[in-house]
Design an enzyme around this catalytic site. Structure first.
Site, short mmCIF file in Angstrom:
data_model
loop_
_atom_site.label_atom_id
_atom_site.label_comp_id
_atom_site.label_asym_id
_atom_site.label_seq_id
_atom_site.Cartn_x
_atom_site.Cartn_y
_atom_site.Cartn_z
N CYS A 8 0.74 -1.11 -0.05
CA CYS A 8 -0.08 -0.04 -0.06
C CYS A 8 0.91 1.31 0.14
O CYS A 8 2.04 0.96 -0.39
CB CYS A 8 -1.17 0.05 1.08
SG CYS A 8 -0.41 0.39 2.85
N ARG A 14 -3.66 -0.63 5.40
CA ARG A 14 -4.01 -1.60 4.60
C ARG A 14 -3.20 -2.84 4.37
O ARG A 14 -3.42 -4.15 4.65
CB ARG A 14 -4.53 -1.15 3.04
CG ARG A 14 -5.62 -0.19 3.17
CD ARG A 14 -5.71 0.48 1.98
NE ARG A 14 -4.69 1.49 1.83
CZ ARG A 14 -4.55 2.43 0.75
NH1 ARG A 14 -5.38 2.10 -0.47
NH2 ARG A 14 -3.30 2.91 0.52
N ASP A 130 -8.27 3.99 1.36
CA ASP A 130 -7.35 4.10 2.35
C ASP A 130 -8.16 4.72 3.68
O ASP A 130 -8.70 5.43 3.54
CB ASP A 130 -6.37 5.17 1.74
CG ASP A 130 -5.22 5.32 2.92
OD1 ASP A 130 -5.28 4.73 3.79
OD2 ASP A 130 -4.15 6.21 2.46
#
Length: 162
Positions: A8, A14, A130
């Site tokens: 990420c 994440r 996100d």
């Protein structure tokens, strides 16, 4: 060991949740699946950053401990040693393709690899949003989305590589 690398942006939300979810799920699988292990990295990570508090809380509520996590920026060594690289967004994938063109054949978005049906990807959105800076409920929604995709990835690995 075959390393599945989740990527990420900052490696504090994440990708570390995906790593934790994957490794936890693999422990519950048959022995042959233990050849797979997940790690994570970020395209713009600050080495040494901890996982975000909300990511920690959500994972802890699922009995997944990511408290020892330290963020790391992706390196050529990480890319070279990975069996499979799964990014959280199409933009992450694009960046990795640009900087690591020799690894294109093993770089996919998480959803692209998990869901073969293009319509299913379109319905679910191609990217994992996100949650950084948002509340714990948004992190939980993100984690559920990641878990669903990771479950599909594990099934695919089971049928394709075992």
């Amino acid at each position: 060991m075959k390393k599945i690398l989740f990527v990420c942006t900052g490696n504090t939300c994440r990708s570390i949740m995906a790593e934790g979810i994957f490794n936890d799920a693999i422990l519950k699988e048959e022995e042959s699946m233990r050849q797979f292990v997940a790690s994570s990295a970020g395209i713009a990570a600050f080495d040494g950053d901890c996982a975000s508090e909300n990511a920690l809380n959500v994972m802890k509520s699922w009995n997944i401990d990511i408290s020892c996590h330290k963020a790391k920026r992706i390196t050529p060594e990480e890319v070279n040693s990975a069996f499979l690289i799964l990014t959280m967004t199409r933009e992450h994938k694009r960046v990795l393709h640009k900087f690591f063109p020799g690894a294109k054949d093993k770089i996919f978005t998480l959803k692209e690899f998990a869901y073969e049906d293009i319509e299913e990807i379109r319905i679910k959105s191609a990217d994992i949003s996100d949650p950084y800076g948002k509340d714990e409920d948004i992190y939980r929604e993100c984690a559920v989305e990641i878990r669903d995709a990771v479950d599909k990835v594990i099934e695919k690995l089971k049928h394709k590589y075992i």
